[in-house]
Design a protein around this motif. Sequence first.
Motif, short mmCIF file in Angstrom:
data_model
loop_
_atom_site.label_atom_id
_atom_site.label_comp_id
_atom_site.label_asym_id
_atom_site.label_seq_id
_atom_site.Cartn_x
_atom_site.Cartn_y
_atom_site.Cartn_z
N GLN A 76 0.79 -1.23 0.00
CA GLN A 76 0.00 0.00 0.00
C GLN A 76 0.83 1.29 0.00
N PRO A 77 1.87 1.44 0.83
CA PRO A 77 2.57 2.73 0.86
C PRO A 77 3.22 3.12 -0.47
N TRP A 78 3.60 2.12 -1.26
CA TRP A 78 4.27 2.40 -2.53
C TRP A 78 3.28 2.79 -3.63
N GLU A 79 2.08 2.23 -3.58
CA GLU A 79 1.15 2.40 -4.69
C GLU A 79 0.04 3.42 -4.45
N TYR A 80 -0.23 3.79 -3.19
CA TYR A 80 -1.48 4.49 -2.94
C TYR A 80 -1.45 5.97 -3.31
N GLN A 81 -0.28 6.56 -3.48
CA GLN A 81 -0.24 7.96 -3.89
C GLN A 81 -0.16 8.07 -5.41
N PRO A 82 -0.95 8.92 -6.07
CA PRO A 82 -1.87 9.89 -5.47
C PRO A 82 -3.33 9.47 -5.43
N LEU A 83 -3.67 8.27 -5.93
CA LEU A 83 -5.10 7.95 -6.11
C LEU A 83 -5.68 7.03 -5.06
N GLY A 84 -4.89 6.53 -4.13
CA GLY A 84 -5.46 5.71 -3.07
C GLY A 84 -5.16 4.23 -3.20
N PRO A 85 -5.70 3.40 -2.30
CA PRO A 85 -5.39 1.96 -2.28
C PRO A 85 -5.79 1.26 -3.57
N PHE A 86 -4.99 0.26 -3.94
CA PHE A 86 -5.28 -0.50 -5.16
C PHE A 86 -5.03 -1.98 -4.89
N LEU A 87 -3.88 -2.53 -5.34
CA LEU A 87 -3.63 -3.96 -5.15
C LEU A 87 -3.57 -4.35 -3.68
N ALA A 88 -3.18 -3.42 -2.83
CA ALA A 88 -3.08 -3.71 -1.40
C ALA A 88 -4.42 -4.01 -0.76
N LYS A 89 -5.50 -3.64 -1.45
CA LYS A 89 -6.83 -3.80 -0.85
C LYS A 89 -7.81 -4.57 -1.73
N ASN A 90 -7.46 -4.87 -2.98
CA ASN A 90 -8.48 -5.42 -3.87
C ASN A 90 -8.44 -6.94 -4.00
N PHE A 91 -7.55 -7.61 -3.28
CA PHE A 91 -7.39 -9.05 -3.47
C PHE A 91 -8.45 -9.85 -2.73
N ALA A 92 -8.99 -9.34 -1.62
CA ALA A 92 -10.04 -10.06 -0.90
C ALA A 92 -10.57 -9.21 0.25
N SER A 93 -11.87 -9.30 0.46
CA SER A 93 -12.53 -8.78 1.65
C SER A 93 -13.55 -9.83 2.06
N THR A 94 -13.66 -10.12 3.35
CA THR A 94 -14.50 -11.21 3.83
C THR A 94 -15.70 -10.67 4.59
N LEU A 95 -16.89 -11.08 4.17
CA LEU A 95 -18.14 -10.64 4.80
C LEU A 95 -18.79 -11.83 5.50
N ALA A 96 -19.24 -11.63 6.73
CA ALA A 96 -19.94 -12.69 7.45
C ALA A 96 -21.28 -12.99 6.78
N PRO A 97 -21.79 -14.20 6.92
CA PRO A 97 -23.06 -14.54 6.25
C PRO A 97 -24.29 -13.93 6.90
N TRP A 98 -24.23 -13.68 8.22
CA TRP A 98 -25.43 -13.26 8.94
C TRP A 98 -25.52 -11.74 9.00
N VAL A 99 -26.67 -11.22 8.57
CA VAL A 99 -26.95 -9.78 8.59
C VAL A 99 -27.94 -9.50 9.71
N VAL A 100 -27.48 -8.79 10.72
CA VAL A 100 -28.35 -8.39 11.84
C VAL A 100 -29.06 -7.10 11.43
N THR A 101 -30.38 -7.12 11.46
CA THR A 101 -31.14 -5.98 10.98
C THR A 101 -31.00 -4.77 11.91
N MET A 102 -31.21 -3.60 11.34
CA MET A 102 -31.18 -2.38 12.15
C MET A 102 -32.26 -2.43 13.22
N GLU A 103 -33.39 -3.07 12.93
CA GLU A 103 -34.45 -3.16 13.93
C GLU A 103 -34.01 -4.01 15.11
#
Length: 439
Positions: free
Chosen positions: A250-277
């Motif tokens: 990230q520190p080498w690539e993020y300037q000037p436009l922001g995160p790229f390869l450092a953040k786009n390889f995977a993000s993990t979301l839990a299966p259960w969505v707790v409602t706002m209610e």
Amino acid sequence: MTTLNETHDPALRSWVASANATGTDFPIQNLPFAVFRRKGTPESFRGGVAIGDQILDLAAALGGGIFTGESQIAAQAATQDNLNALMALGPTAWSSLRLALSRALRYGTSAQTALTACLIAQAEAEYALPARIGDYTDFYIGIHHATSVGKLFRPDSPLLPNYKWVPIGYHGRRSSIVVSGTPVRRPTGQTKGSAERPDFGPSQKLDYELELGFLIGQGNAMGEPIAIEDAEANLFGVALFNDWSARDIQPWEYQPLGPFLAKNFASTLAPWVVTMEALAPFRAPLIREAGDPEPLPYLDSPGNRAGGALDIQLEVCLQTARMREVGQDAVRLSSSNAREAAYWTPAQLVAHHTVGGCNLEPGDLLGSGTLSGPAPNQTGSMLELTQGGKQAVALPGGEMRAFLADGDTLTLRGWCEREGARRIGFGECVGTILPALAR
């Protein structure tokens, strides 16, 4: 903002015995949604609701006569292979479905006979992402994280001048968001070496980020901002979220436009969505330090000040490959609370995201950014926990970690508990690191 109603009554008990157990994530007061099917089968993925250690199959439950009118329309929408159609219906439909489910799952109801056959053990299920995520924005609302990371690079001025005025965010990569349990491949990219020419290879500073993911409900038309007073009516619910990060790329690539390869390889979301209610008993006032600027009018409302924050306890646990081999349980790395970690509320994120005319759509995901507390044991990333890798963490069995190693399994958990309310939880968000592919 959702008010308390009969579905939040802490005295409610379910005919599903496991939902009444002390400490369960999924009592009858919760009723979160996921998309599932039985493991190892060709069944279609479809919507379900957690109750104790079981899942109520909504497609099967439609024939049980428990849904009528608006709740039936909502239940039907939730039988697809994602929850987008349900999310698009809005809070009145969501509330109607929640009430029907609550009444049908309560102890002593006549619906037990019809619904017993509609239950599937969570241990026998596999999950898909809860929504078809059209777009993903990651925010940076964790002020303690922003401060501690800022100190590593700017000791004299860790927070940039805009931080307390505007919710900072960037658009992330939707296609690499995966459901909990999906292995994560170590990314490869450029890093700034000691020579003039950059190095290329697998990231040596792979990290996790403890976050919450906010899933959009109805959304808005392009060019029509959502006022902060209406923002929560456009939020369907909340899930645990791990936005993995390659700290050396990230520190080498993020300037000037922001995160790229450092953040786009995977993000993990839990299966259960707790409602706002479901979260109504666990709201908290938005608290700012004395001397902080007042939010601009489009980010401010009496309701948001009084109860815009979420009182959610969070923790991160790590189990290494060696720990698994010897049967050793995961060890807790840190814990924090979203209420004191977050500088901005979910409603403020929606209001800001749309104020310029951007159209949010059902199933869009807003990441909170890393939610760290003020204490050293409340960090939401290895970057903070190890002071940029300078102070490795000692693990049981003599292993050390400055950043994540191949074979490491990260588990995020979250729950809400407060006097006068039944404890509810978010399940788990799990990912295991695989080695980088050979280049």
